[in-house]
Design an enzyme around this catalytic site. Sequence first.
Site, PDB file in Angstrom:
ATOM      1  CG  ASP A  74      -0.191   0.041   2.531  1.00 33.49           C
ATOM      2  OD1 ASP A  74       0.740  -0.766   2.691  1.00 33.49           O
ATOM      3  OD2 ASP A  74      -0.522   0.875   3.400  1.00 33.49           O
ATOM      4  CD  GLU A 135       4.359   0.583   6.900  1.00 33.31           C
ATOM      5  OE1 GLU A 135       5.239   0.811   7.758  1.00 33.31           O
ATOM      6  OE2 GLU A 135       3.928   1.473   6.126  1.00 33.31           O
TER       7      GLU A 135
END
Length: 374
Positions: A74, A135
């Site tokens: 991400d 994350e």
Amino acid sequence: MVDTDRLLNTLFALLEVDSPSFNEDKIGLFIEGLLKETGIHVIRQDYGDSFNLVGKYKNPNSPSPPLILSAHMDTIEPTVGIKYNIKDEKLSTKGDTVLGADDKSGVAAIIEVLRVIREHNIQTGDIEVVFTSAEERGIVGAKNLDYSLIEGRYAVVLDVSGAAGTIVKRAPTHHTYTMEIHGMSAHAGIEPEKGLNAIRIASEIIGRIPDGRLDEDTTANIGRITGGTATNVVPETVLIEGEVRSQSVEKLTNTKDTIFKTGRSVTKKYPGASIEIKENEEYRGYSIEEKDPFLTFLKGEFSKKGIEPIIITTGGGSDANVFNQRGIKAINIATGMEKVHSKEEYLDLKEFFKVAEVLLNIVINFKDFAESTP
């Protein structure tokens, strides 16, 4: 042996796939395809909010304890409509979006290393690949990783800013908190004296609590304030959202205590007001000893390439925090990205290519390290 043109093209392809936290489906499918092309067996581990990818390569001719290579899929936003250019060997955007080198540079480097190993039939020990999700939203993917899928006890995480050779040996413990202040609502024009303005109480609290860099180990920040309903209503409720980070658990605890005591004492001054405080540990800190064998091994691999290791303490967290908490010796290394989490983010391509070369050597030589380390 690293093909820098191919590596760069892989990075371009990754950057063009929008992948905000909790919306990693497209990038996950793309990465899964790349991994399978390198002969990696891929497991998609769903955990509700999103998923992680776990890849496994087992060398039947030379089995050994696996090395974990990890990055996250991400990025922060915005990345939609990304347009980038290269100037002075630095990759950046046109300024309307972030680049997303955090952490797609890490993903691309790992993919390239796996490709080189396959196409040159390089004999390595076993390899495990962990690509996590979300994350950027509190290391959610790593926290929800199914660790029964992982055999390795050592991990290289590629997720920190800096030149090739930058290695993180310390990272902080990170706690978040909320303070919800309750006053009393009233019509602001007709009977304001019957109200109790929660925003004013909150502003007094904020003005008195520690904020910013407190010392070499500790930071504190108020990140969000929400409250009120309309200009003609005395605000009844305000929510303060903040965080504290420190390399020292004692300092972190003392800072939180100061913040919470201040919140309670200020609120107590106003009859009828109340405060509700909640806190959460986002992740625990870690510290790698200077003489740690794995750190020594990684430093040696950079030195072999003529790159001086730069050992740092960071104020940011990464999947390495959670891995270390779960008993995996995880060390975070830089990919050449700079000014992350901003539209000025860029990737120094010279440093990026160096990191990929060193990572390849780390994977090749890890088997000898693992076999010689008790």
